[in-house]
Design a protein around this motif. Structure first.
Motif, mmCIF file in Angstrom:
data_model
loop_
_atom_site.group_PDB
_atom_site.id
_atom_site.type_symbol
_atom_site.label_atom_id
_atom_site.label_comp_id
_atom_site.label_asym_id
_atom_site.label_seq_id
_atom_site.Cartn_x
_atom_site.Cartn_y
_atom_site.Cartn_z
ATOM 1 N N THR A 29 0.830 -1.205 0.000
ATOM 2 C CA THR A 29 0.000 0.000 0.000
ATOM 3 C C THR A 29 0.866 1.259 0.000
ATOM 4 N N GLU A 30 2.023 1.185 0.658
ATOM 5 C CA GLU A 30 2.930 2.328 0.666
ATOM 6 C C GLU A 30 3.430 2.617 -0.748
ATOM 7 N N ALA A 31 3.843 1.584 -1.456
ATOM 8 C CA ALA A 31 4.342 1.763 -2.817
ATOM 9 C C ALA A 31 3.242 2.272 -3.740
ATOM 10 N N LEU A 32 2.025 1.755 -3.563
ATOM 11 C CA LEU A 32 0.913 2.194 -4.398
ATOM 12 C C LEU A 32 0.590 3.659 -4.137
ATOM 13 N N GLY A 33 0.601 4.061 -2.863
ATOM 14 C CA GLY A 33 0.361 5.463 -2.535
ATOM 15 C C GLY A 33 1.416 6.380 -3.138
ATOM 16 N N LEU A 34 2.671 5.966 -3.076
ATOM 17 C CA LEU A 34 3.747 6.763 -3.658
ATOM 18 C C LEU A 34 3.621 6.832 -5.181
ATOM 19 N N ALA A 35 3.151 5.744 -5.790
ATOM 20 C CA ALA A 35 2.949 5.744 -7.235
ATOM 21 C C ALA A 35 1.883 6.761 -7.629
ATOM 22 N N LEU A 36 0.807 6.831 -6.848
ATOM 23 C CA LEU A 36 -0.269 7.781 -7.136
ATOM 24 C C LEU A 36 0.219 9.223 -6.989
ATOM 25 N N VAL A 37 1.028 9.472 -5.958
ATOM 26 C CA VAL A 37 1.569 10.819 -5.768
ATOM 27 C C VAL A 37 2.522 11.173 -6.905
ATOM 28 N N SER A 38 3.258 10.184 -7.409
ATOM 29 C CA SER A 38 4.235 10.422 -8.472
ATOM 30 C C SER A 38 3.594 10.877 -9.772
ATOM 31 N N ILE A 39 2.302 10.609 -9.932
ATOM 32 C CA ILE A 39 1.605 11.034 -11.149
ATOM 33 C C ILE A 39 1.542 12.551 -11.225
ATOM 34 N N VAL A 40 1.488 13.198 -10.047
ATOM 35 C CA VAL A 40 1.289 14.654 -9.998
ATOM 36 C C VAL A 40 2.602 15.350 -10.329
ATOM 37 N N ARG A 41 2.886 15.452 -11.610
ATOM 38 C CA ARG A 41 4.102 16.125 -12.066
ATOM 39 C C ARG A 41 3.743 17.026 -13.243
ATOM 40 N N PRO A 42 3.766 18.354 -13.060
ATOM 41 C CA PRO A 42 3.424 19.262 -14.153
ATOM 42 C C PRO A 42 4.290 19.075 -15.393
ATOM 43 N N THR A 43 5.573 18.771 -15.202
ATOM 44 C CA THR A 43 6.448 18.591 -16.368
ATOM 45 C C THR A 43 6.045 17.362 -17.173
ATOM 46 N N THR A 44 5.627 16.296 -16.484
ATOM 47 C CA THR A 44 5.160 15.110 -17.186
ATOM 48 C C THR A 44 3.887 15.406 -17.960
ATOM 49 N N ALA A 45 2.968 16.133 -17.328
ATOM 50 C CA ALA A 45 1.712 16.491 -17.989
ATOM 51 C C ALA A 45 1.977 17.311 -19.245
ATOM 52 N N ALA A 46 2.934 18.240 -19.162
ATOM 53 C CA ALA A 46 3.261 19.075 -20.315
ATOM 54 C C ALA A 46 3.868 18.248 -21.447
ATOM 55 N N ALA A 47 4.741 17.311 -21.088
ATOM 56 C CA ALA A 47 5.366 16.466 -22.109
ATOM 57 C C ALA A 47 4.328 15.596 -22.806
ATOM 58 N N VAL A 48 3.413 15.020 -22.025
ATOM 59 C CA VAL A 48 2.359 14.185 -22.607
ATOM 60 C C VAL A 48 1.454 15.022 -23.501
ATOM 61 N N TRP A 49 1.131 16.229 -23.066
ATOM 62 C CA TRP A 49 0.296 17.121 -23.874
ATOM 63 C C TRP A 49 0.994 17.454 -25.191
ATOM 64 N N ALA A 50 2.288 17.711 -25.149
ATOM 65 C CA ALA A 50 3.033 18.053 -26.357
ATOM 66 C C ALA A 50 2.975 16.912 -27.375
ATOM 67 N N MET A 51 3.041 15.684 -26.894
ATOM 68 C CA MET A 51 2.971 14.540 -27.799
ATOM 69 C C MET A 51 1.543 14.266 -28.264
ATOM 70 N N VAL A 75 6.866 -3.944 -8.832
ATOM 71 C CA VAL A 75 7.593 -2.890 -9.541
ATOM 72 C C VAL A 75 6.890 -2.556 -10.856
ATOM 73 N N VAL A 76 6.420 -3.581 -11.548
ATOM 74 C CA VAL A 76 5.701 -3.367 -12.810
ATOM 75 C C VAL A 76 4.417 -2.582 -12.563
ATOM 76 N N VAL A 77 3.673 -2.950 -11.519
ATOM 77 C CA VAL A 77 2.434 -2.246 -11.192
ATOM 78 C C VAL A 77 2.714 -0.789 -10.859
ATOM 79 N N TYR A 78 3.758 -0.557 -10.063
ATOM 80 C CA TYR A 78 4.127 0.825 -9.729
ATOM 81 C C TYR A 78 4.361 1.630 -11.000
ATOM 82 N N ASN A 79 5.121 1.069 -11.927
ATOM 83 C CA ASN A 79 5.438 1.794 -13.154
ATOM 84 C C ASN A 79 4.213 2.002 -14.032
ATOM 85 N N LEU A 80 3.299 1.052 -14.043
ATOM 86 C CA LEU A 80 2.069 1.238 -14.816
ATOM 87 C C LEU A 80 1.261 2.413 -14.262
ATOM 88 N N VAL A 81 1.232 2.534 -12.935
ATOM 89 C CA VAL A 81 0.536 3.678 -12.329
ATOM 90 C C VAL A 81 1.296 4.968 -12.614
#
Length: 214
Positions: free
Chosen positions: A3-25, A150-156
């Motif tokens: 659950t700790e790893a899953l929570g950290l994975a969810l928090v890791s999604i919140v990255r403005p630079t990642t959102a901008a890169a995905v939007w650009a593509m 590890v795979v699940v974390y990366n998918l999130v």
């Protein structure tokens, strides 16, 4: 899944630079190709590092281990996260941050090489990932179970790009003007978002580290 790893994975999604890169593509000339390259390059590095570290750690982070390194490592990562929050608020991190927002203003110039580079740079192993790997290693499960986690974390972690690729393949891509508002909001508030995420996670990691040491 830890659950700790899953929570950290969810928090890791919140990255403005990642959102901008995905939007650009997503609004680029070849969104499917760019997003696919972004995912393949980023996950190739992230999965390789993550799997190697959890397998190398063995039971060193397990509470059942007589000499667990989990507490000290969590303390160090927590302190680094808090320092990161302070650095963001003071503006020190801007000089080291990939200028993904600038790329977002030139979406049609992004090449496959640029997408691959962005995939790696926006998902380099950092405090959150290392803390999640420590949590996964500490579950004490078999090697196969750790690899799956590890795979699940990366998918999130890569879910924004995965969802965007799914939209390209199965849905209708929103207009650039419609997405630009969200990206602009993220750009305006990115320091606050990052500082809060780093600060909250840092305090939590310090508390977990102290608890484990006790």
């Amino acid at each position: 899944m830890s659950t700790e790893a899953l929570g950290l994975a969810l928090v890791s999604i919140v990255r403005p630079t990642t959102a901008a890169a995905v939007w650009a593509m997503l609004v680029g000339a070849r969104p499917r190709r760019l997003l696919a390259v972004y995912l393949l390059a980023g996950m190739a590095v992230s999965l390789t590092v993550g799997i190697a570290l959890v397998l190398a750690a063995g039971d060193a982070f397990s509470p059942r281990s007589g000499h667990s390194f989990r507490g000290p490592v969590l303390l160090v990562l927590g302190i680094l996260a808090v320092l990161g929050a302070v650095a963001v608020r003071l503006g020190w991190m801007r000089r080291f941050r990939p200028d993904a927002m600038a790329v977002a203003h030139r979406p049609r110039r992004l090449s496959a090489t640029g997408a691959a580079t962005a995939g790696v740079l926006t998902h380099l192993p950092g405090v959150f990932y290392l803390a999640a790997l420590g949590a996964i290693a500490g579950t004490g499960t078999a090697a196969a179970g750790k690899v799956v986690q590890v795979v699940v974390y990366n998918l999130v972690w890569f879910s924004p790009a995965i969802v965007a690729l799914g939209i390209c393949v199965f849905g209708r891509i929103p207009s650039g003007d419609r997405l630009a508002g969200a990206v602009s909001w993220g750009r305006a508030h990115q320091d606050t978002i990052l500082a809060v995420c780093f600060g909250v996670v840092g305090v939590w990691l310090i508390a977990k580290g102290v608890s484990d040491l006790g």
